[in-house]
Every structure is written in C-alpha cells, then in structure tokens.
Design a protein around this motif. Sequence first.
Motif, PDB file in Angstrom:
ATOM      1  N   GLU A 521      35.544  35.520  16.863  1.00 44.88           N
ATOM      2  CA  GLU A 521      36.449  35.124  15.682  1.00 44.88           C
ATOM      3  C   GLU A 521      36.113  34.263  14.962  1.00 44.88           C
ATOM      4  OE1 GLU A 521      40.299  35.172  16.485  1.00 44.88           O
ATOM      5  OE2 GLU A 521      40.718  36.997  17.053  1.00 44.88           O
ATOM      6  N   GLU A 522      36.001  32.633  15.241  1.00 43.15           N
ATOM      7  CA  GLU A 522      34.565  31.219  14.386  1.00 43.15           C
ATOM      8  C   GLU A 522      33.751  32.090  13.504  1.00 43.15           C
ATOM      9  OE1 GLU A 522      34.224  27.177  14.957  1.00 43.15           O
ATOM     10  OE2 GLU A 522      35.288  27.873  16.341  1.00 43.15           O
ATOM     11  N   LYS A 523      32.979  32.872  14.739  1.00 43.06           N
ATOM     12  CA  LYS A 523      31.384  32.990  13.719  1.00 43.06           C
ATOM     13  C   LYS A 523      31.764  34.177  12.805  1.00 43.06           C
ATOM     14  CE  LYS A 523      28.688  32.242  17.689  1.00 43.06           C
ATOM     15  NZ  LYS A 523      28.254  32.925  18.956  1.00 43.06           N
ATOM     16  N   ILE A 524      33.168  35.279  13.659  1.00 40.41           N
ATOM     17  CA  ILE A 524      33.275  35.861  11.723  1.00 40.41           C
ATOM     18  C   ILE A 524      33.712  36.150  11.139  1.00 40.41           C
ATOM     19  CG2 ILE A 524      34.426  38.049  11.881  1.00 40.41           C
ATOM     20  CD1 ILE A 524      34.405  38.835  14.644  1.00 40.41           C
ATOM     21  N   LEU A 525      34.764  34.920  11.454  1.00 35.41           N
ATOM     22  CA  LEU A 525      34.763  34.122   9.876  1.00 35.41           C
ATOM     23  C   LEU A 525      33.989  33.742   8.919  1.00 35.41           C
ATOM     24  CD1 LEU A 525      37.458  33.567   7.903  1.00 35.41           C
ATOM     25  CD2 LEU A 525      37.778  31.713   9.113  1.00 35.41           C
ATOM     26  N   THR A 526      32.814  32.899   9.836  1.00 37.26           N
ATOM     27  CA  THR A 526      31.677  32.623   8.983  1.00 37.26           C
ATOM     28  C   THR A 526      31.067  33.185   8.262  1.00 37.26           C
ATOM     29  OG1 THR A 526      32.099  30.651  10.739  1.00 37.26           O
ATOM     30  CG2 THR A 526      29.940  30.360   8.833  1.00 37.26           C
ATOM     31  N   ILE A 527      30.591  34.750   8.763  1.00 33.76           N
ATOM     32  CA  ILE A 527      29.415  35.594   8.857  1.00 33.76           C
ATOM     33  C   ILE A 527      30.323  35.591   7.355  1.00 33.76           C
ATOM     34  CG2 ILE A 527      28.756  37.812   8.620  1.00 33.76           C
ATOM     35  CD1 ILE A 527      28.495  36.097  11.321  1.00 33.76           C
ATOM     36  N   GLU A 528      31.669  36.436   7.567  1.00 32.03           N
ATOM     37  CA  GLU A 528      32.688  36.624   6.020  1.00 32.03           C
ATOM     38  C   GLU A 528      32.379  36.027   5.349  1.00 32.03           C
ATOM     39  OE1 GLU A 528      34.978  41.018   7.492  1.00 32.03           O
ATOM     40  OE2 GLU A 528      36.078  39.207   8.078  1.00 32.03           O
ATOM     41  N   SER A 529      32.733  34.734   5.134  1.00 36.73           N
ATOM     42  CA  SER A 529      33.255  33.916   4.088  1.00 36.73           C
ATOM     43  C   SER A 529      31.888  33.468   3.630  1.00 36.73           C
ATOM     44  CB  SER A 529      33.382  32.768   4.826  1.00 36.73           C
ATOM     45  OG  SER A 529      34.951  32.442   5.054  1.00 36.73           O
ATOM     46  N   ASN A 530      30.713  33.662   4.233  1.00 38.59           N
ATOM     47  CA  ASN A 530      29.022  33.866   3.633  1.00 38.59           C
ATOM     48  C   ASN A 530      28.864  34.600   2.936  1.00 38.59           C
ATOM     49  OD1 ASN A 530      29.171  30.943   4.230  1.00 38.59           O
ATOM     50  ND2 ASN A 530      28.173  31.758   6.311  1.00 38.59           N
ATOM     51  N   ILE A 531      29.467  35.757   3.144  1.00 41.66           N
ATOM     52  CA  ILE A 531      28.514  37.273   2.426  1.00 41.66           C
ATOM     53  C   ILE A 531      30.148  37.368   1.196  1.00 41.66           C
ATOM     54  CG2 ILE A 531      28.983  39.387   2.944  1.00 41.66           C
ATOM     55  CD1 ILE A 531      27.960  39.232   5.947  1.00 41.66           C
ATOM     56  N   PHE A 532      30.872  36.816   1.246  1.00 40.99           N
ATOM     57  CA  PHE A 532      31.881  36.899   0.255  1.00 40.99           C
ATOM     58  C   PHE A 532      31.474  36.095  -1.011  1.00 40.99           C
ATOM     59  CE2 PHE A 532      36.014  36.361  -1.532  1.00 40.99           C
ATOM     60  CZ  PHE A 532      36.206  37.604  -2.476  1.00 40.99           C
ATOM     61  N   SER A 533      30.995  35.018  -0.524  1.00 41.46           N
ATOM     62  CA  SER A 533      30.490  33.700  -1.491  1.00 41.46           C
ATOM     63  C   SER A 533      29.260  34.134  -2.251  1.00 41.46           C
ATOM     64  CB  SER A 533      30.315  32.234  -0.710  1.00 41.46           C
ATOM     65  OG  SER A 533      30.072  31.485  -1.572  1.00 41.46           O
ATOM     66  N   GLU A 534      28.299  35.250  -1.494  1.00 42.15           N
ATOM     67  CA  GLU A 534      27.132  35.424  -2.002  1.00 42.15           C
ATOM     68  C   GLU A 534      27.649  36.382  -2.996  1.00 42.15           C
ATOM     69  OE1 GLU A 534      24.882  37.072   1.101  1.00 42.15           O
ATOM     70  OE2 GLU A 534      24.254  34.599   2.215  1.00 42.15           O
ATOM     71  N   LEU A 535      28.504  37.346  -2.658  1.00 41.20           N
ATOM     72  CA  LEU A 535      28.816  38.264  -3.742  1.00 41.20           C
ATOM     73  C   LEU A 535      29.266  37.969  -4.298  1.00 41.20           C
ATOM     74  CD1 LEU A 535      29.384  41.606  -3.847  1.00 41.20           C
ATOM     75  CD2 LEU A 535      31.276  41.749  -2.368  1.00 41.20           C
ATOM     76  N   CYS A 536      30.036  37.265  -4.762  1.00 36.51           N
ATOM     77  CA  CYS A 536      31.115  35.954  -5.990  1.00 36.51           C
ATOM     78  C   CYS A 536      29.607  35.865  -6.468  1.00 36.51           C
ATOM     79  CB  CYS A 536      32.108  35.436  -5.386  1.00 36.51           C
ATOM     80  SG  CYS A 536      33.428  35.620  -5.025  1.00 36.51           S
ATOM     81  N   GLN A 537      28.576  35.345  -6.373  1.00 37.27           N
ATOM     82  CA  GLN A 537      28.066  34.525  -6.639  1.00 37.27           C
ATOM     83  C   GLN A 537      26.698  35.570  -7.708  1.00 37.27           C
ATOM     84  OE1 GLN A 537      26.919  31.316  -7.556  1.00 37.27           O
ATOM     85  NE2 GLN A 537      29.217  30.972  -6.889  1.00 37.27           N
ATOM     86  N   PHE A 538      26.340  36.609  -6.870  1.00 34.57           N
ATOM     87  CA  PHE A 538      26.000  37.751  -7.738  1.00 34.57           C
ATOM     88  C   PHE A 538      27.301  38.074  -8.740  1.00 34.57           C
ATOM     89  CE2 PHE A 538      26.058  42.641  -7.805  1.00 34.57           C
ATOM     90  CZ  PHE A 538      24.948  43.035  -8.765  1.00 34.57           C
ATOM     91  N   LEU A 539      28.337  38.313  -8.719  1.00 33.22           N
ATOM     92  CA  LEU A 539      29.003  38.627  -9.407  1.00 33.22           C
ATOM     93  C   LEU A 539      28.692  37.796 -11.043  1.00 33.22           C
ATOM     94  CD1 LEU A 539      31.996  39.290  -8.101  1.00 33.22           C
ATOM     95  CD2 LEU A 539      30.390  41.070  -9.124  1.00 33.22           C
ATOM     96  N   LEU A 540      28.826  36.881 -10.758  1.00 34.10           N
ATOM     97  CA  LEU A 540      28.286  35.052 -11.544  1.00 34.10           C
ATOM     98  C   LEU A 540      27.239  35.486 -12.685  1.00 34.10           C
ATOM     99  CD1 LEU A 540      30.111  32.315 -10.148  1.00 34.10           C
ATOM    100  CD2 LEU A 540      30.645  33.238 -12.208  1.00 34.10           C
ATOM    101  N   SER A 541      26.314  36.130 -11.578  1.00 32.04           N
ATOM    102  CA  SER A 541      24.790  36.615 -12.460  1.00 32.04           C
ATOM    103  C   SER A 541      24.889  37.491 -13.243  1.00 32.04           C
ATOM    104  CB  SER A 541      23.605  36.488 -11.096  1.00 32.04           C
ATOM    105  OG  SER A 541      23.976  37.518 -10.379  1.00 32.04           O
ATOM    106  N   SER A 542      25.975  38.088 -12.847  1.00 29.22           N
ATOM    107  CA  SER A 542      25.468  39.758 -13.768  1.00 29.22           C
ATOM    108  C   SER A 542      26.882  39.519 -15.180  1.00 29.22           C
ATOM    109  CB  SER A 542      26.414  41.213 -12.805  1.00 29.22           C
ATOM    110  OG  SER A 542      25.228  40.762 -12.085  1.00 29.22           O
ATOM    111  N   ILE A 543      27.414  38.037 -15.523  1.00 32.40           N
ATOM    112  CA  ILE A 543      28.906  38.105 -15.887  1.00 32.40           C
ATOM    113  C   ILE A 543      28.573  38.831 -17.073  1.00 32.40           C
ATOM    114  CG2 ILE A 543      28.291  35.684 -16.883  1.00 32.40           C
ATOM    115  CD1 ILE A 543      31.511  35.037 -15.866  1.00 32.40           C
TER     116      ILE A 543
END
Length: 565
Positions: A521-543
């Motif tokens: 569960e802890e690893k799942i949260l870490t992986i999902e948080s990292n993937i979501f953070s990367e997605l948000c950075q992608f959105l900022l690069s396409s802003i």
Amino acid sequence: MGKNVVAQTPVMKQFLEVKSQYEDTLVLFRMGDFYETFLEDAEITAKVLGIVLTKRANGKASNVALAGFPYHALDNYLPKLVKAGYRVAICEQVEDPKLAKGIVKREVIEVVTPGTLTSDQALSDKSNRYIGSVSFEKNFAGFAFLDPSTGEFHMGECPADQLKDYLLKFSPSEMILGEGVVYSTTEWYREFRPFITQIEDWVFDYDSSYRTLTQHFNLKSLKGFGCDELKLGVKTGGALMHHIKTNLSSTLDHVSKIFPVLNEGFMGLDGFTMRNLEVFQSLSTQGTHGTLVDCIDQTQTSGGGRLLRRWLHYPLTDLKRINARLDVVNAFSNNTRIMKSIRESLGKTADVERILGKVNQGKASPRDVIGIALTLQKIPEWQKELNTAGDQNLSSLAKSFIDTNLIVEKILSTINEDTPVQVKMGNVVCAGVDSDLDELRTLLHSGKEWIDNFQSSLREELDIPKLKVGFNRVFGYYIEVTKVHQDKVPETFIRKQTLVNSERFITEELKEYEEKVLNAEEKILTIESNIFSELCQFLLSSIADIHTNAKAINRMDLLAGFAAT
C-alpha cells in the motif's frame, strides 16, 4: 516575539528559527496531522478562528501558548486568518518522519496574503481575485495586476490621477508598493483600502524587472506581448512577479502571457460613471440584483462569466471589433439548435484556468485533472457542430481552438476517469501504466486467494486438516497448529507465539509475503503520487496550448450567452 522566549525543546528551537524569518507573519507549523501555532501567533489564531488556546511544555521551566487545527481543515481556516488581515506562512514537514534522524525537517513552502489566497472557499467563480502593484514616476503611475488562481497577468501605465479608475476595474485584494511610497493620504487608498505590502525600492528597478519577466517567459524581449514600450508598467510588473516568487515562495509556471492594458479602441469609464450606471452594483441594495451584469449574464462557465466582467470594464469603441462580435452572436441566433447544444455541453465543463492555477501550486486533485481532459475532449465535437452551420463566423470561431488531443490522450491514458478526489485514496493511475504498480495491486487484490492456496497446500503436505493461516495487527501473519499435531511441524517453521491449545509459527515464504503485503500500500501510494506529479508537470509544459483553448471556450460561451439573452 521569538526574542523574548528561550527555546528549551528542539521543536521550539525550530519554530523560533522559522519565526525569525517571518516576524510579521502568522506561522502555521505542521506537526503530524495538525497545524500548530505558538506564542502570540497562537493567541491571534485562537481569537480569529474561535478555537481553544492551550499550552505546550517548553522544557521544565516554562510553557508556551498553543492553538492548532487538523491539517485537512486548512482550506476552512486559512481564508478566515487572511481575511482578518494577516499574512500566513505555511511551514510543512519536508521529509518522511519515518526516515528522519532527530527532529523532522520543516520549511515554509508558501506565504499566503489577501492577494494570493486561492482556496475554493475564498474565490468567486465568475470574478477574478487580483494582487496588484504600483510604482510612480513624476505624474505617472505604472501598474500590474495578477490573478494567481487563473494566471492572468495585466500590465500598463497611466497618469497618476487616473490610477483609481484602474483599481476600480481590477479591484485588487492586495497592493505591493515600494517602501518609500507614502500611500495613506492618497485618494486611491482612501477609497479602496486594499491590503498593503511594502517591499524594498530596488525591486522596482527597470533592468532587473525586465530580466525577471523575460526569464520567466523564456524570451529575449517583451515585444511579442505588445508591452515592450511600457517602461513604468514593466518595472512594476517585474517587481510584482519577483515579490510573489521570492518573498511569498510561490511559483508562477501557469502565467504564460502578459496582457497589456491599452486605452486605444476602448471606452474610458471612470468609477463615478460605473457606479451610476449600476453595471456591477446596485445603488439601492449594494448587491448585484437588477444590475447590468445580473441582467445579461447567461454564461454557462465560470471563465465566461469572468470574461463578461472584463468586457464590461473595457467597452469597445472599435467598430470593426464590435461588428465581429455581433456577427458571431447573430450567427448563433440564426442557428438556435447548435447554440442550445453547445450551451448545454458548456454547462458540463470544468474551470480549466482555475485548475491550472491549482496544478501550478501543487494543489490539484486527480479529479481536477480529469476535468481538464473531459473539457478539452469536447472541442472536436464543438468544432464539428460550428462547421456544420455553414456560417463563416461560426467556422472562424471553430478555428480559434487548437488541437490538444495529445494532452487529452495523455491524461486519460494515465489516470482513471472515475478517479477519487485524493491520490492517497488509491486507484488513481490506469492499469498498464507502470508494471510495478500493477504487480503490487495484484498482490493486494489476490491476497485472500494466495493465503487460501498456501493454507490448503500446508494442510495437504503436513496432513494437518485444521491448520490455519491467519493475521492480526500485533503479530502479523502466522500459521496456527494445535498441540495435538505439534510433532508434524517441520524444522523450517519458526515459532512466533504460544497459546493455551496451539502454537503459532511463520515460515520464510510467509514472512516474505507479509513484507510484500505490508509494504504494498505504501509503495502503491508512492508510485501513484510520482506518476500524478509527472502528469502535472506535463500539463505545465503544455500550458500555453491549454490556455489558448480555455480563452476560446470563454469567448464562445459569452457570445452564445448573448445570443440566448
């Protein structure tokens, strides 16, 4: 405040170090699941929020005042503190308490003021909330206004005696001035009474301001924005951006354009005229009922409503542009089926500009990001409808959108459409995005099946029909064998607990499985948080592309609303 208190505990020492850097600011100090305030900050916080004032031990010799609230209640309490006239520094834990050696490291990640308050409770959907800046040179004033929630950035200059007209139009919640400016007796201050912050005069230097702006937009000059010649406006806008980034520890990655405030082609309306025409406020009730904006606002989106207010502040005098707007309104009026279909669809869209503001601040939820995708996904549909009308004006409106299908595909292929509100709730990322994540999810979901199979194989192998594999929070996973069958237990079993009628054991295989499950569960949260953070950075690069379509949506909504009025 900290000068009169001697820190006798590590926490108080850490707090006083932070407080010494933010002396005129309330410090919300994150401690576990709570934000705590100490000393005079606690007394102010308890009074403003109506919460209990208690004490905390500061070594053997003294106690200090303390007041706090749960971290998840921040959006409820923060606006109350800021609206009471206080700057608030949010000091977060910046390392995992489990990995910390000694006291957890904490840093101020954001300073919130009336002009930068962007919580949903503090914002009005159809109104902007600006932080402004002004500087003076002889009889002229340079001004800049920025809405941190949408990224809209306006800059201009005017004769000093006309400044109050621009303040009326933008209604900033806070104004940034040089420390040498005397404002208390000025006409604009006496009339609007914004929250004032004064910063060092050197920040308003033209060269450094120009550099701040060009570096932010990654450009060699500001000519493309049409404001290269606004010398006074540039130094004011650069100072505002420097203050927000440096003094308030905020990022402005979602600010992708400067809108110069120009008078050419627009009707100049002073405050007296706006009030007497009751454009935004009724003279009799001081509310909005019966005002012009109340009568004509048929917008379906928050962005469309904000655009209407901007158009009312700046009525056009350019006949060509006026007719261009009217031609689109007329086209919608002649194609009521298309107009109604698009307006109905617009009512189911998200406020893309405000969500991008949240993404910039790291406060966007997975559901917010899905809202961007589902809104942008409607654009090809709208373009098709507009083009089927066979009207040149609606076809031109369709062409104002740009292709953002790759952005939509990236979002929808990364996170689930029925995603929860928070990442920590799980099941945010789509299956197939990360193999480690898929394996961990399978481990969790098939856990009962694995235990049943493991238990059955042991019963058969050891010929112990009542052998049981169980779990409790204290001892974790175990194999329970009654004392009748103790002689059948192999040497590879490790004794874990002795009960009256049975013994509990564990094996290397079960221990390995236990570690996997407990960490999954802890690893799942870490992986999902990292993937979501990367997605948000992608959105900022396409802003820039997303902003272009957000503006086009607002304009289409407003013009269709005029046709429906």
